[in-house]
Write an enzyme that holds these catalytic residues in place. Sequence first.
Site, short mmCIF file in Angstrom:
data_model
loop_
_atom_site.label_atom_id
_atom_site.label_comp_id
_atom_site.label_asym_id
_atom_site.label_seq_id
_atom_site.Cartn_x
_atom_site.Cartn_y
_atom_site.Cartn_z
N HIS A 127 8.47 5.70 -2.00
CA HIS A 127 7.03 5.96 -1.87
C HIS A 127 6.36 4.63 -1.55
O HIS A 127 6.85 3.58 -1.96
CB HIS A 127 6.55 6.50 -3.23
CG HIS A 127 5.15 7.02 -3.26
ND1 HIS A 127 4.06 6.21 -3.37
CD2 HIS A 127 4.67 8.29 -3.22
CE1 HIS A 127 2.96 6.94 -3.40
NE2 HIS A 127 3.30 8.21 -3.31
N ASP A 204 11.52 3.78 -10.38
CA ASP A 204 10.33 4.61 -10.13
C ASP A 204 10.70 6.02 -10.57
O ASP A 204 11.44 6.73 -9.88
CB ASP A 204 9.99 4.56 -8.64
CG ASP A 204 8.89 5.55 -8.27
OD1 ASP A 204 8.53 6.38 -9.12
OD2 ASP A 204 8.41 5.50 -7.12
N GLN A 207 8.89 11.06 -10.04
CA GLN A 207 9.36 12.43 -9.81
C GLN A 207 10.48 12.82 -10.76
O GLN A 207 10.76 14.01 -10.91
CB GLN A 207 9.84 12.60 -8.36
CG GLN A 207 8.77 12.40 -7.30
CD GLN A 207 7.66 13.45 -7.36
OE1 GLN A 207 7.84 14.55 -7.88
NE2 GLN A 207 6.50 13.09 -6.85
N LYS A 230 2.05 14.03 -13.14
CA LYS A 230 3.14 14.81 -12.53
C LYS A 230 3.96 15.52 -13.61
O LYS A 230 4.91 16.22 -13.33
CB LYS A 230 4.04 13.90 -11.69
CG LYS A 230 3.29 13.29 -10.50
CD LYS A 230 4.21 12.50 -9.62
CE LYS A 230 3.48 11.59 -8.66
NZ LYS A 230 2.83 12.27 -7.54
N CYS A 368 3.31 9.80 1.73
CA CYS A 368 3.30 8.37 1.36
C CYS A 368 4.69 7.75 1.51
O CYS A 368 5.09 6.89 0.71
CB CYS A 368 2.78 8.14 -0.06
SG CYS A 368 1.08 8.59 -0.26
N1 PLP Z 1 6.56 7.19 -6.68
C1 PLP Z 1 6.83 8.44 -6.32
C2 PLP Z 1 8.25 8.84 -6.07
C3 PLP Z 1 5.81 9.37 -6.20
O1 PLP Z 1 6.07 10.63 -5.85
C4 PLP Z 1 4.47 8.95 -6.46
C5 PLP Z 1 3.36 9.91 -6.26
O2 PLP Z 1 3.43 10.83 -5.49
C6 PLP Z 1 4.25 7.64 -6.84
C7 PLP Z 1 5.31 6.78 -6.94
C8 PLP Z 1 2.88 7.14 -7.14
O3 PLP Z 1 2.39 7.77 -8.30
P1 PLP Z 1 0.88 7.58 -8.73
O4 PLP Z 1 0.05 7.92 -7.52
O5 PLP Z 1 0.71 8.55 -9.85
O6 PLP Z 1 0.71 6.17 -9.14
#
Ligand code: PLP
Length: 411
Positions: A127, A204, A207, A230, A368
């Site tokens: 992401h 990270d 998900q 999430k 993203c």
């Molecule tokens: N990493 C992953 C794999 C994501 O799917 C997301 C959000 O869609 C993020 C990071 C970023 O999360 P946040 O926008 O809640 O900070």
Amino acid sequence: MSITTTLSIDEIRAQFPVLDQQVNGKPLIYFDNAATSQKPKQVIDALSHYYNRDNSNIHRGIHTLAERATSAYEETRKAAQAFINAPEAEEIVFTKGTTEGINLVAQAYGRKFLKAGDEIIITSMEHHSNIVPWQILCQQTGAELKVIPINNRGEIIYEEYLKLLSDKTKIVSAVYISNALGTINPIKEIIADAHKAGAITLVDAAQAAPHEKVDVKDLNCDFLALSAHKMYGPTGVGILYGKRLLLEKMDAYQGGGEMISEVTFAKTTFNDIPYKFEAGTPNIGDVVAFKAAMDFMSQIGHQFLHDHEQRLLDEGTKLLSEIDGFEPIGTAESKASVISFNVENIHPFDLGMWLDAKGIAVRTGHHCTQPLMDIFQIEGTVRASFAVYNTVDEVAYFAQALKEIVSKFRK
Ligand code: PLP
């Protein structure tokens, strides 16, 4: 297959008021869970209870409401510690979400310990929030970003990762489950191999936390970031887990109230962890309500979540594969409940709009993950992502709706 809840899916659905509505004259089918999940009543009630009864600033007050708010806030920290099996509650830092957690590590750890010539490794399926903070750090320090390639199923090519590792590698930051492909990465092995090369690791888990049992002791990661929204919890809250020894030697991230021990105009000494990283008044109400979300997930049980969502994934993949022109993006062997796809000769935005007209909420676009879309040489995909309240009937309705749209517009 062990199932931990005795609730039926209908009973689980009944806990989500938002699902009980019509959109464009059709019953809502919410398949945009990888973007954000819906919230059960117990989370909404916890937030409302906090503002109705306990609202106060935390840590500094001695009156009853301040004590209640402080204790509820710290209870969430303990719940998060147990939820991810962290050794100590002080290793849990509250953040705005995964993005802030990664930026915090990049700046408070990376800026202090990285220098020109050092290397940071990420995967091709990150992401943007696990790319851009490292690019900024590279600009600041002269370190270099290396990217693990993937195969056409959307799995990392492990031998290539091993080749990238060297004594220059200082940080390996990898996504556990890809939001755009659903790929579940071999994260424990990635961490173990990074450690062998002497690097520290960040996971990270944005998900992964909604779908898998995340256990930081078992993973042996150095840092892990996730987002409450999430995981059936509120927006604007997340946690960063970090090993005590690392958090203690890091610089402060932001300056302000709460993160200090003593301030004079000449000099400031910093508070202990985790408060050193929690400058200013935090998002108290949402942190408090986040505990209700973790309680909800624990009551359902990870095994149930996993088994139910896999069933939806299998059923969805089977039904969609029968549609003319269906092109799945991300077909990893180990996959979470995300189906990303295109349909030949139809733009994903058009599909998203026509599905919305039928009451079905899916995500369209690059999710993203623009560099990943570039690898697949596509602009974006349609993404259906499932949560515990989704049903096999919804998946069947979705597949039928898509079939009708495709037969109408592909002529
Ligand atoms: N990493 C992953 C794999 C994501 O799917 C997301 C959000 O869609 C993020 C990071 C970023 O999360 P946040 O926008 O809640 O900070």
